[in-house]
Design an enzyme around this catalytic site. Structure first.
Site, PDB file in Angstrom:
ATOM      1  CD  GLU A 286      12.522 -17.256 -16.820  1.00 11.93           C
ATOM      2  OE1 GLU A 286      13.595 -17.642 -18.235  1.00 11.93           O
ATOM      3  OE2 GLU A 286      12.120 -16.728 -16.413  1.00 11.93           O
TER       4      GLU A 286
ATOM      5  CB  SER B 288       6.197  -8.032  -9.636  1.00 13.75           C
ATOM      6  OG  SER B 288       5.763  -8.778 -11.254  1.00 13.75           O
TER       7      SER B 288
ATOM      8  N   GLY C 281       4.441 -11.217 -16.428  1.00 15.88           N
ATOM      9  CA  GLY C 281       3.474 -11.553 -16.831  1.00 15.88           C
ATOM     10  C   GLY C 281       3.428 -12.283 -16.281  1.00 15.88           C
ATOM     11  CB  THR C 282       5.621 -15.166 -14.155  1.00 19.53           C
ATOM     12  OG1 THR C 282       5.437 -15.976 -15.405  1.00 19.53           O
ATOM     13  CG2 THR C 282       4.862 -16.496 -13.417  1.00 19.53           C
TER      14      THR C 282
ATOM     15  CB  THR D 150      11.642  -4.523 -16.083  1.00 16.15           C
ATOM     16  OG1 THR D 150       9.713  -4.554 -15.310  1.00 16.15           O
ATOM     17  CG2 THR D 150      12.088  -4.191 -14.584  1.00 16.15           C
TER      18      THR D 150
ATOM     19  CG  ASN E  44      10.956  -2.147  -7.727  1.00 16.35           C
ATOM     20  OD1 ASN E  44      10.812  -3.184  -6.365  1.00 16.35           O
ATOM     21  ND2 ASN E  44      11.193  -3.397  -8.741  1.00 16.35           N
TER      22      ASN E  44
ATOM     23  CG  ASN F 200      14.504  -8.476  -3.904  1.00 18.56           C
ATOM     24  OD1 ASN F 200      13.967  -8.134  -4.218  1.00 18.56           O
ATOM     25  ND2 ASN F 200      15.091  -9.628  -5.342  1.00 18.56           N
TER      26      ASN F 200
ATOM     27  CD  GLU G  99      -5.002 -10.469  16.516  1.00 14.80           C
ATOM     28  OE1 GLU G  99      -4.522  -9.118  17.050  1.00 14.80           O
ATOM     29  OE2 GLU G  99      -4.617 -11.253  16.448  1.00 14.80           O
TER      30      GLU G  99
END
EC number: 3.6.5.-
Length: 449
Positions: free
Chosen positions: A71, A140, A144-145, A179, A206, A228, A254
């Site tokens: 999205e 992650s 879903g993605t 989430t 996280n 992040n 390596e």
């Protein structure tokens, strides 16, 4: 040249991508429009950064990266943000409807509409490389993605680029800060599908990062930007050896050689030190011994688990900045004497050490203090199995009641995939257990590998 292509999938992957590329640009003196002022280049004469950036005829440096999300909103922020001129518009790929936290949508229905376009873009990047060494995939586990599309992409990359390394940076669902309710489903489905396609996966939990921000940086309510930026420091430390002239882990293979004893046991634990705010750093020395010691504190790890309950199979210490081998050897000697570090009995107690003389860079106005030296420890330990056990347990609680399963089946998945994935995870936990068991007991179990 040994180029790496970074692929950022889903919201988590894209936002970590933003933080990482912001940091890389600062480290290499590249401006947000991709120009590298000439006064910056004369000093070093080190062009190792070309592993991550390609230079156009006009002298613009373009990241070798692809951002994909099903999205548009998150990538639209990149398209309009500070670094909008850095990326080629074709590198930012968006679909129209998101995967709705559903692995099946990311992997089957929505994902397959966009996968060929993504592979085509990756192919273009790969064609610009003289000696592509592999891919870094950021995503992650819970989305879903991040789960579904990544696993589809990894399968296809294995087909198209069979011999190239694929390293993952995966965001592990935080036990407290969730989430989505279905994170355990997505995590286990994606781990099962990608297990045989990924060569090495660095997990980032996280919650562990939240705690580090709270405790070490005194941020009361850490935002994703705080998380992040910290993650990008770690990624930068891991990839510094690829981007600057270094001696250890100069290419992706390596890493695997040093950290992965068996193909499935490829989830190293990353620990970074010093994580310290500017106010505190002012009063501390942060010697090599101190930061090395900090790496063995479970509190500084990127995944919540306790290595003191597990055994180490491999351990790499990547230093950067003002560090000399003499100090490192002394620090390691001290640790070996006083730390309860147990190595598996089939692996000699070796610490592999890399030193990069480029000091760590920090984002101006960020949370981290500018320090003279930092270290990132990558260790393969059997304690990571604790993290899998936690996820598997959550999966079991929901799957026992078949909760939410119809959403997956409705998108063309079969229920059998759930139990198959869960069995694979059980096998993975068992693999970790066997690796940690003393080799004297396990003489008859050699046939599996």
């Amino acid at each position: 040249m040994r180029e790496c292509i970074s692929i950022h999938v889903g919201q988590a992957g894209v936002q970590i991508g933003n933080a990482c590329w912001e940091l890389y640009c600062l480290e290499h003196g590249i401006q947000p429009d991709g120009q590298m002022p000439s006064d910056k280049t004369i000093g070093g004469g080190d062009d190792s950064f070309n592993t991550f950036f390609s230079e156009t005829g006009a002298g613009k440096h373009v990241p070798r990266a692809v951002f994909v999300d099903l999205e548009p909103t998150v990538i639209d922020e990149v398209r309009t943000g500070t670094y909008r001129q850095l990326f080629h518009p074709e590198q930012l790929i968006t679909g129209k409807e998101d995967a709705a936290n559903n692995y099946a949508r990311g992997h089957y229905t929505i994902g397959k509409e966009i996968i060929d376009l993504v592979l085509d873009r990756i192919r273009k990047l790969a064609d610009q490389c003289t000696g592509l060494q592999g891919f870094l995939v950021f995503h992650s586990f819970g989305g879903g993605t991040g789960s579904g599309f990544t696993s589809l992409l990894m399968e296809r990359l294995s087909v198209d680029y069979g011999k190239k390394s694929k390293l993952e940076f995966s965001i592990y669902p935080a036990p407290q800060v969730s989430t989505a309710v279905v994170e355990p489903y997505n995590s286990i489905l994606t781990t099962h599908t990608t297990l045989e396609h990924s060569d090495c996966a660095f997990m980032v939990d996280n919650e562990a990062i939240y705690d580090i921000c709270r405790r070490n940086l005194d941020i009361e309510r850490p935002t994703y930007t705080n998380l992040n930026r910290l993650i990008s420091q770690i990624v930068s430390s891991i990839t510094a050896s690829l981007r600057f002239d270094g001696a250890l882990n100069v290419d992706l293979t390596e890493f695997q050689t040093n950290l992965v004893p068996y193909p499935r046991i490829h989830f190293p634990l990353a620990t970074y030190a010093p994580v310290i705010s500017a106010e505190k750093a002012y009063h501390e020395q942060l010697t090599v011994a101190e930061i090395t010691n900090a790496c063995f504190e479970p509190a500084n790890q990127m995944v919540k688990c306790d290595p003191r309950h597990g055994k180490y199979m491999a351990c790499c210490l990547l230093y950067r900045g003002d560090v000399v081998p003499k100090d490192v050897n002394a620090a390691i000697a001290t640790i070996k004497t006083k730390r309860t570090i147990q190595f598996v009995d089939w692996c000699p107690t070796g610490f592999k050490v890399g030193i990069n003389y480029q000091p760590p860079t920090v984002v101006p106005g960020g949370d981290l203090a500018k320090v003279q030296r930092a270290v990132c420890m990558l260790s393969n330990t059997t304690a990571v199995a604790e993290a899998w056990a936690r996820l598997d347990h959550k999966f079991d609680l929901m799957y026992a009641k078949r909760a939410f399963v119809h959403w997956y089946v409705g998108e063309g998945m079969e229920e059998g995939e759930f139990s198959e994935a869960r069995e694979d995870m059980a096998a993975l936990e068992k693999d970790y257990e066997e690796v940690g068991a003393d080799s004297a007991d396990g003489e008859d179990e050699g046939e599996e590998y």
